[in-house]
Design a protein around this motif. Structure first.
Motif, PDB file in Angstrom:
ATOM      1  N   ALA B 787       0.839  -1.197   0.000  1.00  0.00           N
ATOM      2  CA  ALA B 787       0.000   0.000   0.000  1.00  0.00           C
ATOM      3  C   ALA B 787       0.873   1.247   0.000  1.00  0.00           C
ATOM      4  O   ALA B 787       0.623   2.218  -0.728  1.00  0.00           O
ATOM      5  CB  ALA B 787      -0.912  -0.006   1.230  1.00  0.00           C
ATOM      6  N   LEU B 792      -1.281   4.016  -1.448  1.00  0.00           N
ATOM      7  CA  LEU B 792      -2.662   3.829  -1.016  1.00  0.00           C
ATOM      8  C   LEU B 792      -2.761   4.056   0.484  1.00  0.00           C
ATOM      9  O   LEU B 792      -1.840   3.761   1.231  1.00  0.00           O
ATOM     10  CB  LEU B 792      -3.140   2.412  -1.341  1.00  0.00           C
ATOM     11  N   VAL B 808      -9.749   0.976   0.528  1.00  0.00           N
ATOM     12  CA  VAL B 808      -8.591   0.141   0.848  1.00  0.00           C
ATOM     13  C   VAL B 808      -8.667  -0.333   2.289  1.00  0.00           C
ATOM     14  O   VAL B 808      -9.042   0.415   3.188  1.00  0.00           O
ATOM     15  CB  VAL B 808      -7.292   0.946   0.638  1.00  0.00           C
ATOM     16  N   VAL B 818      -2.984  -7.742  -4.524  1.00  0.00           N
ATOM     17  CA  VAL B 818      -4.186  -7.121  -3.952  1.00  0.00           C
ATOM     18  C   VAL B 818      -5.327  -8.111  -4.074  1.00  0.00           C
ATOM     19  O   VAL B 818      -5.315  -8.999  -4.928  1.00  0.00           O
ATOM     20  CB  VAL B 818      -4.574  -5.806  -4.671  1.00  0.00           C
TER      21      VAL B 818
END
Lengths: 205, 864
Positions: B787, B792, B808, B818
């Motif tokens: 991430a 993210l 997320v 993912v």
């Protein structure tokens, strides 16, 4: 053969002439029923117009002729038909089946269902003899308001049941005694809560 | 009266004790709970907290009995639901003991102190253990005259379950269920003493985590009072005016027994049926609450034929005649000659493919299989409306077709020391298998999941995850840790493989090899209710009914003999993708489709193109769908409640069910104000075949089942290596191409793991309003390091591919992987990853969304 033989045959006829006539002049003159005659049903209202029926289906359960069909519904803050959580969303009585036994009104836990003295329950169409909720509901009296509307007489349903008799009395005073007899259609029990006045919920416990 | 000679009492059996209950001598196994022993004698001791599938709690104290041990009476009455039997015990229940009876009446009086007298408006009224036992073991008068405890009511625990704390008698069945069975701790006992109550985190703290459980509905059913009620059934009816009919759940391959309660032509609620070998007494929320789809306004109730581009209702005779004419023409290639791109004349389109879909009963699948072979002269029939492969066909033929529950069943799962789940998230794909795995795990079974992250199912079954990068599961299976390989070699070990194993080339072969290497038993657990039966009924391009292979001449002859035809088509058929490709390319003239959702298919765009290009499309459907938009003839078929049949669950166990609501019985089949008499698929296909001068003899499910039974199953020994498929060629796998798997991932490109969630906007959930509220929100899961690299932020949206935005959430995935759900419910429909061209093991772009050029499809946290 005696000389009166010709007249003797009329004995019954002549004697009847001096008795009270049993002919009913119905429909020109309506029969007055006994006060507790089991006539057409009525779904009563609280003094502010909310329905007493909670849709519990106990009347349908009690019915030996399977004449009653009820479906409950959920009162929402936007659309309230009765105090408390539940109301009768669909209510039907089939008068082709009803035998007028009155077990349903004994089963009713809220005194919503009572019977009027109206007995003219005949029709030439089967469909029309299934009375729906709008036909069975008691008429709105002065001070009553057509549901859905919020609870006007208390904060919750407890207030309606505990203070019911007082509210009904106050409702009577406001409405005036003469209003009792205005609705001929609904008969003697026209005023919702009238049946409740003499018998407070405390007595039923 | 002569006294019978006193007989010597038989010896107490091994592992048993002898005790006396109400003057009767009884032998009970050691450790049995007293209340069960009473039950076996037919003595009903009143109880609330006791439930045979939950651990004893002794919470309600209603089951008090008098007990004497070793000649000395115990000083006070004892709770029979927590006391185990002992040798020489003398028990007196309320039947013979005034003390026990008085004690029970006292407890009942106590329980009723705070219980409101609202039975007339309570959903439990009429089927309430408290109501019944207050009559049987209570006093008419109470000494309590103070005010009852009141609470705000009802308290929504979830969108499906409402809690009324006033009615609760604190038996703790619900909290014990959520703790011991489901493993979703969503309600707990709060406060102490007179303030003790059931509540959620929210009621305790004012705020809390949103609760999701796939099993919350069971608490409604086991609640002995009306404290937990169903939002969808709330005030709908009374138990005494419902007709209760046993049924089978049509939602997944677990094969649960249900009880459908219905009234006036519509099901008002579904309850779990009691079936100790399958679902015990549990049911998942999907099975319990998703039953309104037959009342959909989109229901097809009349046959329809396309006239001038518009579907027009017509009588059955006309629709069948039209469909038969079209199908016969398409089958024989009697269409218009085609012109190629260069102007040369091509042969007309020829042949019809059959796509029955995976939701069929065994009888229907058999009718489709027979219809394809006899009426359409082809093996082009494939029920797999999902990702599939040739490798899977071999696996199904070798390990699944014709296998009886004696190979692997729920009982085997419970008894196994080790269970390995491959490409299978039990909670999302087969919830009752999950419950059994959890039960096993609580008793010492080691449940290992080959997957990409520690899902809730992994946590709740012991937390053993064998992490694998998506697409590389075969390598993980080939290289198992030594202790796990040894455990799988022990007797009783089971390997459960999910239907999505077909998405990973080589995985099913790896599973077969693992089975051969270790001796572990292999079971295939598909998602849909009809998949397992369809394999046995021959609704696959390479299989005939009864596990016979199409390429086996003797098998063809045997089936042809029963069917009364000289021969059957010998060439193996095409699978779903091949059929759709052929239809799109103008080679296949027609398609017959059952309940197939185009969005479920591996390539929805190919399917749309194929349906648009095909000359003839015949659809047998319950509701108007994307398929019926293309159909020339739509033939309505009956939903599960209006018909009988048999589902075959993943074990291979037949789960027969009778008609719940017979549409032929007066107005009881009315749907949406229309008298709807719809017929099962097998009957419709039989009539259609008759129009094509072929007799299927599947007029009724019973007739079809009888013929299928007559055909029998060829002997299958699934674990014998000889019947295993030869190692299939996996080089045609499209997922892992050389440039995909070599070198470090490009920036922003990560590998995708995906599978479907249980409640994700499927076709049978169409009319449900409350159920989606308890669904797990679709989330993009990613490891913290990945991430960070991708930029993210947890809780913020990320863009998957070009258009799909998901929130997320951090999880323990491998680096550069993912996870996203395959189906994402959005307002007005679903977005599928397959529809976006993404599949398990693919490389995808994931980035924090910037000002978008493309209008994004925003998936809501709580689907509508």
């Amino acid at each position: 053969m005696g000389m009166f033989d010709g007249i003797a045959g009329f004995g019954v006829t002549f004697s009847t002439m001096f008795k009270k006539v049993v002919t009913e002049e119905y429909p020109l003159v309506k029969k007055v029923t006994a006060p507790r005659y089991h006539g057409r049903h009525q779904l009563n209202r609280h003094p502010d117009g909310l329905e007493k029926c909670v849709g519990c289906e106990l009347c349908a359960w009690a019915c030996p002729a399977d004449a009653i069909y009820v479906e409950g519904g959920d009162n929402t803050p936007e659309a309230r038909f009765s105090p408390g959580e539940r109301y009768g969303a669909i209510y039907q009585i089939n008068y082709l089946r009803c035998i007028g036994c009155g077990l349903c009104i004994e089963a009713c836990p809220t005194r919503s269902l009572t019977m009027t003295n109206e007995y003219e329950l005949a029709d030439d169409d089967r469909q029309d003899l299934i009375y729906t909720k709008d036909m069975l509901l008691a008429p709105l009296l002065p001070g009553m308001e057509q549901p859905p509307h919020p609870m006007r007489l208390g904060d919750d349903e407890q207030d309606y049941y505990v203070q019911g008799p007082e509210m009904a009395k106050r409702g009577l005073e406001q409405a005036g005694e003469h209003d009792l007899d205005t609705d001929n259609r609904a008969g003697a029990n026209a005023l919702p809560g009238a049946a409740l006045v003499g018998k407070a919920p405390e007595d039923q416990r | 009266m002569t006294q019978a000679p006193e007989q010597e009492a038989p010896p107490v059996p091994e592992g048993h004790v002898r005790l006396t209950i109400d003057g009767r001598t009884v032998d009970a196994p050691k450790g049995e709970i007293l209340i069960r022993t009473c039950e076996r004698l037919g003595i009903v001791v009143p109880r609330f907290c006791d439930h045979p599938l939950l651990e004893p709690a002794g919470a309600c104290r209603q089951c008090l009995v008098e007990v004497e041990m070793g000649g000395r009476p115990m000083p006070k009455p004892q709770a029979s639901c927590t006391m185990t039997v002992a040798d020489g015990m003398v028990v007196k229940t309320q039947v013979t003991s005034a003390v026990a009876d008085k004690a029970q009446q006292g407890v009942m009086e106590l329980l009723l102190i705070n219980h409101p007298l609202d039975c007339p408006i309570c959903d439990k009224g009429g089927e309430c253990p408290l109501q019944n036992q207050a009559m049987s073991s209570g006093r008419a008068e109470s000494r309590f005259h103070e005010h009852k405890r009141t609470f705000e009511k009802p308290l929504p625990i979830s969108d499906e379950v409402l809690l009324d704390r006033e009615r609760c008698v604190l038996c703790q069945r619900c909290t014990r269920f959520s703790d011991q069975i489901a493993g979703d701790p969503f309600i707990e006992l709060l406060e102490r003493g007179a303030h003790q109550q059931i509540g959620t985190e929210e009621t305790a703290w004012g705020a809390g985590e949103e609760f999701q459980s796939y099993f919350s509905g069971n608490t409604i059913q086991i609640c002995p009072v009306g404290a937990l009620t169903s939002a969808s059934y709330r005030f709908r009816s009374r138990p005494f005016d419902l007709v209760s009919t046993p049924g089978q759940c049509e939602h997944c391959a677990s094969g649960c027994s249900t009880r459908r309660d219905w009234r006036r032509g519509g099901v008002t609620r579904v309850l779990a049926g009691e079936e100790p070998t399958v679902n015990e007494e549990w049911l998942c929320d999907k099975g319990r609450f998703a039953f309104r789809y037959p009342a959909s306004p989109q229901r097809v109730l009349q046959p329809m034929v396309r006239e001038d581009g518009v579907l027009t209702p017509v009588p059955w005779v006309d629709a069948l005649e039209r469909a038969a004419t079209l199908l016969a023409g398409a089958r024989d290639g009697r269409g218009e000659p085609r012109t190629g791109e260069d102007g040369e004349e091509l042969a007309p389109k020829r042949g019809v493919g059959v796509l029955p879909g995976g939701r069929l009963t065994v009888e229907d699948a058999y009718a489709y299989a027979k219809f394809a072979r006899l009426a359409l002269h082809t093996n082009d029939v494939d029920q797999r409306a999902r990702a599939h492969s040739d490798e899977e066909l071999d696996f199904l033929a070798g390990h699944v077709a014709g296998v009886a529950p004696s190979h692997v069943s729920y009982a085997h799962l419970e008894a196994a020391r080790t269970v390995l789940c491959v490409a299978f998230d039990p909670e999302e794909e087969s919830p009752i298998v999950f419950l059994r795995l959890r039960k096993a795990a609580r008793h010492g079974t080691r449940v290992v999941h080959v997957g990409s992250w520690t899902t809730p199912a992994v946590v709740k079954t012991g937390g053993h995850l064998l992490a694998a990068v998506p697409g590389e599961e075969p390598a993980a299976l080939a290289d198992l840790p030594d202790d796990l390989a040894a455990a799988l070699a022990a007797p009783g070990a089971v390997v459960l493989v999910g239907e999505r194993a077909a998405e990973v080339p080589g995985l099913l072969t790896a599973v077969s090899e693992l089975g051969a290497r270790t001796g572990a038993r292999i079971a295939w657990v598909p998602r849909r209710a009809g998949e397992r039966g369809g394999v046995d009924a021959g609704a696959l391009p390479t299989l005939l009914p009864g596990a016979r292979r199409v390429d086996d001449a003797d098998a063809r002859e045997a089936v042809a003999a029963v069917w009364g035809v000289p021969s059957l088509p010998a060439a193996p058929g095409r699978d779903l993708t091949a059929m759709l490709t052929a239809a799109r390319d103008g080679e296949l003239a027609g398609l017959v489709l059952g309940g197939v959702e185009l969005a479920d298919l591996p390539d929805p765009d190919l399917a749309r193109a194929a349906l648009a290009e095909a000359d003839v499309v015949i659809s047998l459907e319950q509701v108007l769908s994307e398929v019926t938009e293309h159909a020339d003839v739509v033939l309505p078929v009956a939903p599960a409640v209006n018909r009988s049949g048999t589902y075959r669950n993943w074990e291979g166990r037949d789960r027969p069910f009778a008609t719940t609501i017979d549409p032929g019985q007066g107005g009881s089949g009315r749907v949406g104000g229309t008298a709807a008499v719809t017929l099962p698929d097998c009957r419709v296909l039989d009539s259609l075949a008759v129009e094509m001068d072929v007799d299927l003899f599947t007029q009724t499910p019973q007739a079809a089942a009888a013929e299928l039974a007559e055909l029998g199953t060829v002997a299958v020994t699934p674990s014998t290596p000889a019947t295993r498929p030869s190692s299939p060629d996996v080089s045609d796998g499209t997922r892992l191409t050389s440039d995909d798997s070599s070198g470090p991932p490009l920036t922003g490109r990560v590998r995708l793991a995906t599978w479907r969630q249980l409640i994700d906007g499927g076709a049978l959930l169409a009319e449900e309003t409350d159920l989606p509220g308890t669904a797990r929100p679709p989330r993009l899961r990613v490891a913290a390091g990945t991430a960070e690299r991708l930029g993210l932020v947890a809780g913020e949206p990320a863009r998957l591919g070009d258009t799909l935005d998901l929130v997320v959430e951090l999880a323990d995935l491998p680096a550069d992987v993912v996870w996203a759900p395959s189906h994402v419910p959005v307002p007005g429909g679903v977005v599928t990853l397959a529809g976006l061209g993404l599949g398990h093991g693919d490389l995808v772009d994931v980035a924090a969304p910037v000002a978008a050029a493309v209008a994004p499809v925003v998936a809501h946290g709580e689907p509508q």
